[in-house]
Design an enzyme around this catalytic site. Structure first.
Site, PDB file in Angstrom:
ATOM      1  N   GLY A 194       0.815  -3.790  -9.917  1.00 52.64           N
ATOM      2  CA  GLY A 194       1.581  -3.078  -8.893  1.00 52.64           C
ATOM      3  C   GLY A 194       0.922  -1.759  -8.563  1.00 52.64           C
ATOM      4  N   LYS A 243       2.542   1.744 -13.208  1.00 50.35           N
ATOM      5  CA  LYS A 243       2.886   3.111 -12.835  1.00 50.35           C
ATOM      6  C   LYS A 243       3.951   3.124 -11.738  1.00 50.35           C
ATOM      7  CE  LYS A 243       0.917   7.363 -10.949  1.00 50.35           C
ATOM      8  NZ  LYS A 243       1.696   7.334  -9.699  1.00 50.35           N
ATOM      9  N   HIS A 294      10.748   1.389 -12.830  1.00 49.65           N
ATOM     10  CA  HIS A 294      11.962   2.098 -12.390  1.00 49.65           C
ATOM     11  C   HIS A 294      12.557   1.497 -11.115  1.00 49.65           C
ATOM     12  CE1 HIS A 294      10.124   5.305  -9.444  1.00 49.65           C
ATOM     13  NE2 HIS A 294       9.609   4.120  -9.251  1.00 49.65           N
ATOM     14  N   ASP A 298       2.330 -11.858  -7.413  1.00 50.49           N
ATOM     15  CA  ASP A 298       3.673 -11.320  -7.590  1.00 50.49           C
ATOM     16  C   ASP A 298       3.981 -11.321  -9.082  1.00 50.49           C
ATOM     17  OD1 ASP A 298       6.393 -10.787  -7.745  1.00 50.49           O
ATOM     18  OD2 ASP A 298       6.930 -12.065  -6.053  1.00 50.49           O
TER      19      ASP A 298
END
Length: 348
Positions: free
Chosen positions: A186, A252, A256, A237
């Protein structure tokens, strides 16, 4: 209530403090308006009058004076004794040529969708889920890149600028001695990965993200770029599969965005192909270890209302990693707002 100490500023009554908080949406609007108007670019090294600035940006002089006065209260521009305005450290960050600029972030914070989702925060708190799909019929990233490509590009620029600020701090704090390959899962356009490859000449890298993101990777990492011989771009994905082998996996600002169940599932998917003993490093704000709780707690709410995610405490991050079958190791601060939360993939 005791009298204030001699020379101390009088305490602001609770009603006024609450009034300030309730109307702080106006500060967001003011900063976004300054970015849209191009005020920071119009102002050079010398002070300008409100009239001169109004002419430069095509604004009504009286209304612009109202905006500048509000911004100056928050140290975004400074009013001079003769009523003109000069730059401050923060106003310079709104310039398009600022090396670590925040103009894209300011524009994103005041984008129409942001006002819409924030207005339904109470519903997100009641339900524990994002409001974005209810409003726009699809998740945030799909909407930005499919329905509002200009906003999608703005989001990418904002994340890249933010990444520039933290990449150097992460690279300085992250021990990669003995590592042969690091995979940024990501990783967006590859800002962090490029920083690490520049810092460690013997290191190889893998940038893994969705196809449309990888296609716009940093030119240095793409075919023909100066780091292309040490970097592989892999589209995919992480909720489906992560067919990447590495010594160290970095995520990173990724975890969240997810609720606990989604985070655990994605980390299990990553670990399924990861070699035993490889490191998994989450790079996140840590709610109970941050020096800037006023940022982290608001980002916590933004993650909820926009994507159903959350910032986490040290214990919550450890729990997510453990539930994913990883062995928690440590949490290390960096010189920026993020921490390195490290775990290892257990042996067979």
């Amino acid at each position: 209530m005791a009298d204030p100490a001699p020379g101390a500023a009088p305490a602001v009554p609770a009603a006024l403090r609450l009034h300030t908080l309730a109307y702080s949406l106006g500060v967001t609007a003011a900063v976004t308006a300054a970015a849209r108007l191009g005020l920071a670019d119009a102002l050079g090294e010398e002070a300008l009058s409100v009239g001169a600035l109004a002419t430069a940006v095509g604004a009504d002089e009286e209304a612009l004076g109202q905006l500048l006065r509000a911004l100056a209260c928050h140290e975004v521009f400074r009013e001079t004794e003769d009523g003109g305005y000069t730059h401050t450290e923060m106003s310079r960050l709104l310039r398009t040529d600022a090396p670590a600029g925040r103009r894209a972030m300011a524009l994103l914070a005041g984008a129409p969708f942001a006002w819409q989702i924030w207005s339904r925060l109470d519903e997100a708190v009641r339900s524990g889920r994002s409001m974005f799909q209810d409003l726009y019929g699809k998740p945030l990233f799909a909407y930005l890149h499919q329905d509002e490509p200009e906003l999608g590009a703005l989001f990418d620029r904002a994340m890249a600028k933010s990444g520039e600020t933290t990449a150097a701090a992460v690279a300085a704090a992250l021990d990669l001695s003995g590592a042969g390959t690091v995979a940024d899962i990501g990783g967006g356009r590859g800002t962090l990965l490029r920083t690490l490859l520049d810092r460690h000449p013997d290191l190889n890298g893998v940038l893994f993200d969705l196809p449309q993101v990888v296609a716009d990777a940093d030119p240095a990492l793409r075919t023909g770029g100066e780091l292309a011989d040490r970097c592989r771009l892999v589209a995919g994905d992480c909720h489906v599969d992560v067919p990447v082998k590495a010594d160290t996996y970095l995520l990173k600002g990724v975890v969240h965005m997810w609720n606990d169940a989604t985070a655990v599932a994605a980390l299990r998917t990553l670990a399924r192909n990861a070699p035993p003993g490889s490191r998994v490093v989450l790079i996140e704000q840590v709610l109970d270890a941050t020096d800037t709780p006023e940022i982290a707690t608001v980002m916590n709410l933004l993650m909820l209302v926009s994507q159903g995610g959350r910032e986490r405490t040290q214990g919550e991050l450890r729990s997510v990693l453990t539930r994913a079958g990883l062995e928690f190791c440590s949490i290390t601060p960096t010189a920026s707002v993020v921490h390195l939360v490290e775990a290892v993939v257990p042996g067979p």
